[in-house]
Design an enzyme around this catalytic site. Structure first.
Site, mmCIF file in Angstrom:
data_model
loop_
_atom_site.group_PDB
_atom_site.id
_atom_site.type_symbol
_atom_site.label_atom_id
_atom_site.label_comp_id
_atom_site.label_asym_id
_atom_site.label_seq_id
_atom_site.Cartn_x
_atom_site.Cartn_y
_atom_site.Cartn_z
ATOM 1 N N TYR A 122 34.324 28.179 31.228
ATOM 2 C CA TYR A 122 34.883 28.559 29.919
ATOM 3 C C TYR A 122 34.104 27.922 28.778
ATOM 4 C CZ TYR A 122 38.843 30.776 32.129
ATOM 5 O OH TYR A 122 39.627 31.638 32.862
ATOM 6 N N ASP A 144 25.053 27.711 38.009
ATOM 7 C CA ASP A 144 26.341 27.271 38.538
ATOM 8 C C ASP A 144 26.225 27.268 40.057
ATOM 9 O OD1 ASP A 144 29.419 27.450 37.054
ATOM 10 O OD2 ASP A 144 29.304 27.346 39.247
ATOM 11 N N THR A 190 35.453 18.260 34.704
ATOM 12 C CA THR A 190 35.713 16.828 34.904
ATOM 13 C C THR A 190 37.229 16.643 35.059
ATOM 14 O OG1 THR A 190 35.753 16.662 32.495
ATOM 15 C CG2 THR A 190 33.741 15.945 33.567
ATOM 16 N N PRO A 191 37.771 17.087 36.193
ATOM 17 C CA PRO A 191 39.241 17.049 36.339
ATOM 18 C C PRO A 191 39.779 15.629 36.426
ATOM 19 C CG PRO A 191 38.197 17.671 38.416
ATOM 20 C CD PRO A 191 37.103 17.553 37.411
ATOM 21 N N SER A 242 30.455 18.506 28.681
ATOM 22 C CA SER A 242 31.789 18.356 29.296
ATOM 23 C C SER A 242 32.534 17.247 28.586
ATOM 24 C CB SER A 242 31.673 17.943 30.759
ATOM 25 O OG SER A 242 30.885 18.816 31.482
ATOM 26 N N PHE A 297 34.181 21.828 20.683
ATOM 27 C CA PHE A 297 35.487 21.917 20.019
ATOM 28 C C PHE A 297 36.065 23.326 20.067
ATOM 29 C CE2 PHE A 297 33.532 18.177 17.883
ATOM 30 C CZ PHE A 297 34.492 17.234 18.233
ATOM 31 N N PHE A 323 45.008 14.122 18.753
ATOM 32 C CA PHE A 323 45.695 14.378 17.475
ATOM 33 C C PHE A 323 46.357 15.755 17.478
ATOM 34 C CE2 PHE A 323 44.923 11.594 13.698
ATOM 35 C CZ PHE A 323 44.418 10.494 14.378
ATOM 36 N N CYS A 353 42.423 20.911 28.534
ATOM 37 C CA CYS A 353 41.911 19.735 27.809
ATOM 38 C C CYS A 353 42.945 18.719 27.353
ATOM 39 C CB CYS A 353 41.123 20.211 26.595
ATOM 40 S SG CYS A 353 39.524 20.845 27.092
HETATM 41 C C1 UDX Z 1 34.844 22.045 31.807
HETATM 42 C C2 UDX Z 1 35.803 20.887 31.567
HETATM 43 O O1 UDX Z 1 37.078 21.257 32.058
HETATM 44 C C3 UDX Z 1 35.913 20.543 30.123
HETATM 45 O O2 UDX Z 1 36.643 19.381 29.948
HETATM 46 C C4 UDX Z 1 34.579 20.301 29.598
HETATM 47 O O3 UDX Z 1 34.639 20.073 28.223
HETATM 48 C C5 UDX Z 1 33.595 21.374 29.958
HETATM 49 O O4 UDX Z 1 33.628 21.709 31.313
HETATM 50 P P1 UDX Z 1 35.296 24.607 31.653
HETATM 51 O O5 UDX Z 1 34.022 25.240 31.288
HETATM 52 O O6 UDX Z 1 36.555 25.180 31.111
HETATM 53 O O7 UDX Z 1 35.380 23.143 31.131
HETATM 54 O O8 UDX Z 1 35.386 24.401 33.249
HETATM 55 P P2 UDX Z 1 35.196 25.485 34.360
HETATM 56 O O9 UDX Z 1 35.541 26.839 33.849
HETATM 57 O O10 UDX Z 1 35.856 24.943 35.582
HETATM 58 O O11 UDX Z 1 33.601 25.505 34.587
HETATM 59 C C6 UDX Z 1 32.864 24.509 35.187
HETATM 60 C C7 UDX Z 1 31.806 25.170 36.067
HETATM 61 O O12 UDX Z 1 30.926 24.161 36.572
HETATM 62 C C8 UDX Z 1 32.368 25.911 37.271
HETATM 63 O O13 UDX Z 1 31.948 27.265 37.243
HETATM 64 C C9 UDX Z 1 31.770 25.173 38.487
HETATM 65 O O14 UDX Z 1 31.454 26.023 39.564
HETATM 66 C C10 UDX Z 1 30.522 24.547 37.879
HETATM 67 N N1 UDX Z 1 30.019 23.392 38.603
HETATM 68 C C11 UDX Z 1 30.820 22.343 38.870
HETATM 69 C C12 UDX Z 1 28.675 23.381 39.005
HETATM 70 O O15 UDX Z 1 27.947 24.328 38.781
HETATM 71 N N2 UDX Z 1 28.205 22.280 39.638
HETATM 72 C C13 UDX Z 1 28.981 21.208 39.929
HETATM 73 O O16 UDX Z 1 28.494 20.236 40.507
HETATM 74 C C14 UDX Z 1 30.333 21.253 39.525
HETATM 75 C C1 UDX Z 2 41.754 22.740 22.612
HETATM 76 C C2 UDX Z 2 41.193 22.347 21.235
HETATM 77 O O1 UDX Z 2 41.856 23.110 20.218
HETATM 78 C C3 UDX Z 2 39.697 22.561 21.187
HETATM 79 O O2 UDX Z 2 39.176 22.116 19.946
HETATM 80 C C4 UDX Z 2 39.059 21.805 22.344
HETATM 81 O O3 UDX Z 2 37.674 21.995 22.375
HETATM 82 C C5 UDX Z 2 39.651 22.235 23.650
HETATM 83 O O4 UDX Z 2 41.066 22.036 23.628
HETATM 84 P P1 UDX Z 2 42.419 25.025 23.789
HETATM 85 O O5 UDX Z 2 43.138 24.134 24.750
HETATM 86 O O6 UDX Z 2 41.490 26.051 24.324
HETATM 87 O O7 UDX Z 2 41.574 24.134 22.765
HETATM 88 O O8 UDX Z 2 43.509 25.810 22.891
HETATM 89 P P2 UDX Z 2 44.435 25.402 21.658
HETATM 90 O O9 UDX Z 2 44.406 26.505 20.699
HETATM 91 O O10 UDX Z 2 44.122 24.055 21.149
HETATM 92 O O11 UDX Z 2 45.893 25.395 22.299
HETATM 93 C C6 UDX Z 2 46.295 24.415 23.249
HETATM 94 C C7 UDX Z 2 47.761 24.603 23.580
HETATM 95 O O12 UDX Z 2 48.579 24.229 22.471
HETATM 96 C C8 UDX Z 2 48.149 26.047 23.917
HETATM 97 O O13 UDX Z 2 49.064 26.050 24.992
HETATM 98 C C9 UDX Z 2 48.815 26.524 22.635
HETATM 99 O O14 UDX Z 2 49.713 27.572 22.829
HETATM 100 C C10 UDX Z 2 49.517 25.260 22.199
HETATM 101 N N1 UDX Z 2 49.861 25.245 20.759
HETATM 102 C C11 UDX Z 2 48.885 25.347 19.830
HETATM 103 C C12 UDX Z 2 51.197 25.078 20.365
HETATM 104 O O15 UDX Z 2 52.086 24.956 21.205
HETATM 105 N N2 UDX Z 2 51.481 25.045 19.036
HETATM 106 C C13 UDX Z 2 50.527 25.136 18.077
HETATM 107 O O16 UDX Z 2 50.871 25.075 16.885
HETATM 108 C C14 UDX Z 2 49.173 25.294 18.489
#
Ligand code: UDX
Ligand code: UDX
Length: 458
Positions: A13, A35, A92-93, A131, A162, A226, A276
């Site tokens: 993502y 990947d 980074t779980p 990450s 962000f 925050f 996150c």
């Molecule tokens: C992840 C983290 O959850 C987030 O905190 C961070 O900021 C960015 O990376 P996201 O992209 O949402 O976010 O994770 P995910 O959709 O699970 O993608 C990670 C990818 O890395 C997966 O497709 C996985 O297959 C890949 N991966 C993981 C590798 O290619 N090599 C590895 O050793 C481990």
């Molecule tokens: C968040 C941060 O916003 C982003 O900057 C960072 O890089 C990754 O984490 P994300 O988790 O993708 O992004 O979505 P976000 O829009 O922040 O929503 C997080 C959760 O809070 C969702 O479940 C959303 O529905 C909830 N939320 C958000 C509320 O319950 N109320 C609000 O007013 C805003």
């Protein structure tokens, strides 16, 4: 071949959308996203309608840059070898075992990538930590690189992401700021500037902040903490509204109009989800405890406690209402994604709510427009077979209403606003509507169609 070569490890993502926008804005850079998961890479290379990530606007960007200056591959080693800049965007779980279990981030993926980079590199490289990781990760990456490669020079940069899912493309093209942290040395500053050059292609200089590595890493954890804290603050007040008769939306509006507070992120909900917020707060808490700052740790931990309290409060409202009407009733749960416009369900409030409902004998029909059935089943796989038998995954809203006593809308998908509630309420055995507070339905006319309407503040 283009002169500037970027590699991104992790096509998830974060990695997928971020590199797509960099490719779009920086035609002089050649970008390879790699990947270890071939299925994921195959879908990035496959039909535009089945990309692994649903994100508004992403398909069009992929269409215009894929196989021009953006490539998806499983050949991690050759992508590393040919690149000058390597972004690490692997997951980074939260650790599930060992020291820091349940709290600290598991850095093994980042360490594995760092080791591979060290082993296959033949030239100097800039490694960008994308990450979200705990403070001090850049140093860990550096240690691993040094122990496996003494010939090449590596500069480590922290450049936290962000973007919010569902609005990732806009967040990447018009960010509030870009944060780049590096070492306070001549080489460190050169590396910071090389990364800033990428963003300078479309982002004004005043939005690019350069800091030391630790500030950059901590700022990311602080920003997410925050944001989550605001949601827990408003959610905690929604419980008080329920007791007093105050309306949480009215309170949020009045509070948010103070320009020092601001109106964003004040929507009361059934609880925040996503990959996150919880993870980052746990990282912050772990860090505070590590430095014996127990009061600070406890302060942030309470943000998570309120989030769990809110989810429980919501599910118990549903359980208590339904149980007075019928033994083992059925309810239609609309929405599984943690927010609208994403197919991501990590930490979604729906998961905890539905687990609670099933554990209390309620049958649940789930419908979500984007989250695949396999993901939903995987999210609740630890439930016993007898509980899972009470669950049906529906292919449409109408199907989910069959035999149902009420509708519970959790994710604020736009298509749920389009429901013909007159028709829908007639299909229900006992028309009850449960809504979370993200303003999905605020029309009194719709509410009047239901026998009971419950929100998080009433
Ligand atoms: C992840 C983290 O959850 C987030 O905190 C961070 O900021 C960015 O990376 P996201 O992209 O949402 O976010 O994770 P995910 O959709 O699970 O993608 C990670 C990818 O890395 C997966 O497709 C996985 O297959 C890949 N991966 C993981 C590798 O290619 N090599 C590895 O050793 C481990
Ligand atoms: C968040 C941060 O916003 C982003 O900057 C960072 O890089 C990754 O984490 P994300 O988790 O993708 O992004 O979505 P976000 O829009 O922040 O929503 C997080 C959760 O809070 C969702 O479940 C959303 O529905 C909830 N939320 C958000 C509320 O319950 N109320 C609000 O007013 C805003």
């Amino acid at each position: 071949m283009k002169s500037k070569q970027i590699c991104c490890i992790g096509a998830g993502y974060v990695g997928g959308p971020t590199m797509s926008v960099i490719a779009l804005k920086c035609p002089d850079y050649n970008i390879t996203v790699v990947d270890s998961n071939d299925e994921r890479i195959n879908s990035w290379n496959g039909p535009l309608d089945s990309l692994p990530i649903f994100e508004p606007g992403l398909k069009d960007i992929i269409n215009s840059v894929r196989n021009k200056n953006l490539f998806f591959s499983t050949d991690v080693e050759s992508a590393i070898r040919k690149s000058d800049i390597i972004f690490i965007a692997v997951n980074t779980p939260t650790k599930t075992s060992g020291e820091g279990k349940g709290m600290a981030a598991d850095l093994s993926n980042i360490k594995k990538c760092s080791e591979l980079i060290a082993k296959v590199s033949k030239t100097d490289k800039i490694i960008v930590e994308k990450s979200t990781a705990p403070v001090g990760t850049a140093q860990e990456i550096k240690n691993v690189l040094k122990s496996f490669n003494t010939k090449n020079k590596f500069e480590i940069i922290s450049n936290p992401e962000f973007l919010a899912e569902g609005t990732a493309i806009n967040d990447l093209t018009n960010p509030d700021r870009v944060l780049i942290g590096g070492e306070n040395t001549v080489e460190g500053e050169i590396a910071i500037n090389k990364i800033a050059d990428i963003y300078r292609e479309w982002i004004p200089e005043e939005k690019i902040i350069m800091t030391n590595t630790w500030s950059s890493e901590l700022s990311k954890l602080a920003s997410n903490s925050f944001l989550a804290q605001r949601i827990s603050s408003i959610n905690s007040l929604s419980a008080l509204c329920e007791k007093t008769g105050a309306k949480i939306d009215e309170v949020a509006e009045a509070v948010g109009m103070d320009s020092r507070i601001g109106s964003k992120f004040l929507k009361a909900s059934v609880g925040f989800g996503g990959s996150c917020f919880k993870k980052d707060i746990l990282n912050l808490v772990y860090l505070c405890k590590y430095f014996n700052l127990y009061e600070v740790a406890e302060y942030w931990e309470n943000v998570l406690k309120i989030n769990d309290f809110q989810k429980k409060r919501f599910s118990h409202k549903i359980i208590n209402t339904l149980k007075t009407i019928k033994d083992n009733p059925t309810i239609s749960v609309l929405g599984w994604a943690f927010k609208k416009d994403t197919n991501d369900s990590r930490e979604s409030a729906s998961i905890d709510v539905v687990k609670d409902l099933l554990s209390n004998g309620i049958n649940v029909n789930i419908y979500d427009p984007m989250v695949p059935k396999t993901t939903i089943l995987n999210d609740i796989k630890e439930l016993s077979d007898s509980k899972l038998k009470k669950l049906k995954i529906s292919s449409s809203i109408d199907d989910s209403l069959v035999g149902s006593y009420g509708i519970c809308i959790i994710t604020e998908w736009d298509q749920f606003k389009e429901i013909d509630f007159n028709k829908a309420s007639n299909k229900l055995v006992e028309p009850i509507l449960f809504i979370d507070g993200r303003n999905i339905i605020d029309s009194e006319q719709i509410k009047s169609l239901f026998k009971h309407v419950m929100s998080i503040d009433s």
